[in-house]
Design a protein around this motif. Sequence first.
Motif, PDB file in Angstrom:
ATOM      1  N   GLY A 162      -5.327   4.634  14.685  1.00 37.79           N
ATOM      2  CA  GLY A 162      -4.033   4.118  14.883  1.00 37.79           C
ATOM      3  C   GLY A 162      -4.258   2.721  15.705  1.00 37.79           C
ATOM      4  O   GLY A 162      -5.327   2.687  16.205  1.00 37.79           O
ATOM      5  N   THR A 163      -3.343   1.716  15.378  1.00 36.59           N
ATOM      6  CA  THR A 163      -3.513   0.654  16.078  1.00 36.59           C
ATOM      7  C   THR A 163      -3.730   0.946  17.508  1.00 36.59           C
ATOM      8  O   THR A 163      -2.676   1.533  17.893  1.00 36.59           O
ATOM      9  CB  THR A 163      -2.339  -0.269  15.702  1.00 36.59           C
ATOM     10  N   ASP A 164      -4.200  -0.085  18.243  1.00 33.30           N
ATOM     11  CA  ASP A 164      -4.694   0.127  19.687  1.00 33.30           C
ATOM     12  C   ASP A 164      -3.966  -1.286  20.301  1.00 33.30           C
ATOM     13  O   ASP A 164      -4.435  -2.455  20.122  1.00 33.30           O
ATOM     14  CB  ASP A 164      -6.176   0.266  20.056  1.00 33.30           C
ATOM     15  N   THR A 165      -3.043  -1.232  21.094  1.00 27.09           N
ATOM     16  CA  THR A 165      -2.104  -2.382  21.678  1.00 27.09           C
ATOM     17  C   THR A 165      -2.994  -2.918  22.677  1.00 27.09           C
ATOM     18  O   THR A 165      -2.789  -4.240  23.224  1.00 27.09           O
ATOM     19  CB  THR A 165      -0.692  -1.857  22.031  1.00 27.09           C
ATOM     20  N   ALA A 189      -9.326  -5.080  17.517  1.00 33.58           N
ATOM     21  CA  ALA A 189      -9.606  -3.917  16.890  1.00 33.58           C
ATOM     22  C   ALA A 189      -8.526  -3.089  15.841  1.00 33.58           C
ATOM     23  O   ALA A 189      -8.747  -3.114  14.756  1.00 33.58           O
ATOM     24  CB  ALA A 189      -9.922  -2.714  17.675  1.00 33.58           C
ATOM     25  N   SER A 190      -7.445  -3.624  16.349  1.00 30.47           N
ATOM     26  CA  SER A 190      -6.288  -3.491  15.462  1.00 30.47           C
ATOM     27  C   SER A 190      -6.200  -3.964  14.009  1.00 30.47           C
ATOM     28  O   SER A 190      -6.187  -3.997  13.083  1.00 30.47           O
ATOM     29  CB  SER A 190      -4.923  -3.466  16.170  1.00 30.47           C
ATOM     30  N   LEU A 191      -6.669  -5.569  14.092  1.00 31.80           N
ATOM     31  CA  LEU A 191      -6.612  -6.442  13.322  1.00 31.80           C
ATOM     32  C   LEU A 191      -7.737  -6.120  12.371  1.00 31.80           C
ATOM     33  O   LEU A 191      -7.709  -6.120  11.153  1.00 31.80           O
ATOM     34  CB  LEU A 191      -7.007  -8.004  13.637  1.00 31.80           C
ATOM     35  N   GLN A 192      -8.816  -5.697  12.916  1.00 36.74           N
ATOM     36  CA  GLN A 192      -9.896  -5.289  12.062  1.00 36.74           C
ATOM     37  C   GLN A 192      -9.682  -3.918  11.141  1.00 36.74           C
ATOM     38  O   GLN A 192      -9.979  -3.828   9.938  1.00 36.74           O
ATOM     39  CB  GLN A 192     -11.396  -5.130  12.826  1.00 36.74           C
ATOM     40  N   ALA A 193      -8.932  -3.199  11.828  1.00 37.38           N
ATOM     41  CA  ALA A 193      -8.895  -1.920  11.093  1.00 37.38           C
ATOM     42  C   ALA A 193      -7.490  -2.045   9.994  1.00 37.38           C
ATOM     43  O   ALA A 193      -7.979  -1.432   8.951  1.00 37.38           O
ATOM     44  CB  ALA A 193      -8.131  -0.757  12.046  1.00 37.38           C
ATOM     45  N   VAL A 201     -13.647 -12.650  13.432  1.00 36.39           N
ATOM     46  CA  VAL A 201     -14.293 -12.764  14.881  1.00 36.39           C
ATOM     47  C   VAL A 201     -14.926 -12.031  15.423  1.00 36.39           C
ATOM     48  O   VAL A 201     -14.730 -10.839  15.844  1.00 36.39           O
ATOM     49  CB  VAL A 201     -13.361 -13.728  15.732  1.00 36.39           C
ATOM     50  N   PRO A 202     -16.457 -12.406  15.604  1.00 35.66           N
ATOM     51  CA  PRO A 202     -17.273 -11.420  16.216  1.00 35.66           C
ATOM     52  C   PRO A 202     -16.904 -11.094  17.805  1.00 35.66           C
ATOM     53  O   PRO A 202     -16.151 -12.148  18.345  1.00 35.66           O
ATOM     54  CB  PRO A 202     -18.727 -11.926  16.280  1.00 35.66           C
ATOM     55  N   ARG A 203     -17.261 -10.017  18.352  1.00 35.49           N
ATOM     56  CA  ARG A 203     -17.032  -9.662  19.807  1.00 35.49           C
ATOM     57  C   ARG A 203     -18.062 -10.468  20.615  1.00 35.49           C
ATOM     58  O   ARG A 203     -18.934 -11.187  20.316  1.00 35.49           O
ATOM     59  CB  ARG A 203     -17.059  -8.290  20.124  1.00 35.49           C
ATOM     60  N   PRO A 204     -17.392 -10.799  21.755  1.00 36.97           N
ATOM     61  CA  PRO A 204     -18.198 -11.475  22.784  1.00 36.97           C
ATOM     62  C   PRO A 204     -19.648 -10.704  23.013  1.00 36.97           C
ATOM     63  O   PRO A 204     -19.544  -9.881  23.104  1.00 36.97           O
ATOM     64  CB  PRO A 204     -17.442 -11.802  24.030  1.00 36.97           C
ATOM     65  N   ARG A 205     -20.447 -11.985  23.193  1.00 38.45           N
ATOM     66  CA  ARG A 205     -21.950 -11.238  23.579  1.00 38.45           C
ATOM     67  C   ARG A 205     -22.567 -10.545  22.438  1.00 38.45           C
ATOM     68  O   ARG A 205     -23.191  -9.485  22.626  1.00 38.45           O
ATOM     69  CB  ARG A 205     -22.026 -10.928  24.927  1.00 38.45           C
ATOM     70  N   LEU A 206     -22.110 -10.865  21.116  1.00 42.61           N
ATOM     71  CA  LEU A 206     -22.496  -9.786  20.014  1.00 42.61           C
ATOM     72  C   LEU A 206     -23.586 -10.459  19.145  1.00 42.61           C
ATOM     73  O   LEU A 206     -23.330 -11.696  18.858  1.00 42.61           O
ATOM     74  CB  LEU A 206     -21.512  -9.327  19.207  1.00 42.61           C
ATOM     75  N   HIS A 207     -24.749  -9.899  18.950  1.00 43.23           N
ATOM     76  CA  HIS A 207     -25.902 -10.667  18.324  1.00 43.23           C
ATOM     77  C   HIS A 207     -25.419 -10.647  16.758  1.00 43.23           C
ATOM     78  O   HIS A 207     -25.236  -9.834  16.281  1.00 43.23           O
ATOM     79  CB  HIS A 207     -26.977  -9.690  18.262  1.00 43.23           C
TER      80      HIS A 207
END
Length: 282
Positions: free
Chosen positions: A48-51, A56-60, A172-178
């Motif tokens: 489920g969506t996580d407020t 993460a909710s947008l990606q799901a 948009v990739p997460r911060p500090r993600l290769h």
Amino acid sequence: MTPLFQEARAPTDDELKGLLDQIVARLMKLLTRTGHLVEEQGMTYLAGTDTDRPLASLQAASCTYRVAFGPRAGQKVLSLRTVAGQDEKPRKVLCADAHGFSLDAAVRCAADQRGELERLCRYITRPALADERLSRNGKGQVVLRLKSPYRDGTTHIVMQPQEFMQRLAALVPRPRLHLIRFHGVLAPNAKLRAAVIAQPAQKGSASAHEHTHGQAARMSWARLLKRVFDIDDERCACGGQLKIIAAIEEPVVIVRILTHLGLAARAPPRAPARELSLNHAA
């Protein structure tokens, strides 16, 4: 003598399907371990969506073509079908499909084919979508024209501006993600990595003294300009050494100087992306 290298053969359909099943199984385990998927009573579905984690909710929601936030949260995005649907997807050579995933092994390029290698790099680093396939209709909605129709005949996706921004934010990739990862012999812990990559400079050289004690190696702005734009700001046309007198950063002053010299004060417009064409294995 035993040859060190043998000519690579094309994989069989069973090998491709087995590899794809292994990739899907590992990916499902990873998504379940990270909390994106929930497995209960032999069934797997999206969490489920996580407020607390809006990204993460947008990606799901993006994975299921649904709207994450707003008055239409949970609903499917509007799609337009302008062509007839296909009962069965045409089978490609050296391509396996399973569980919504596809594995294509038909694209290849040799080490000496620099043009094909450049096209492959451009394909890897291409943006999320092309500007020419985006438009606005009379209601102010964003219309995305698909590059190729879906199997059910869908050719366009219609979204409200806020829904479109949600889909873009999901990319948009997460911060500090290769963003670039190496596998095989180029992997960080590969035993043969040292044999195929460029070795660092020998101790005692100027470049070796610049980066010591584990400091990150960074190129100067002058060397970056030379590498990217072939502009050498350290050497004069006569062969002498140049010295920086001043660095002008005010846009108004830069425009006045360029206009006085008769040079263009604005950057040239960006050309559209070139059409990609790769060699396919027979």
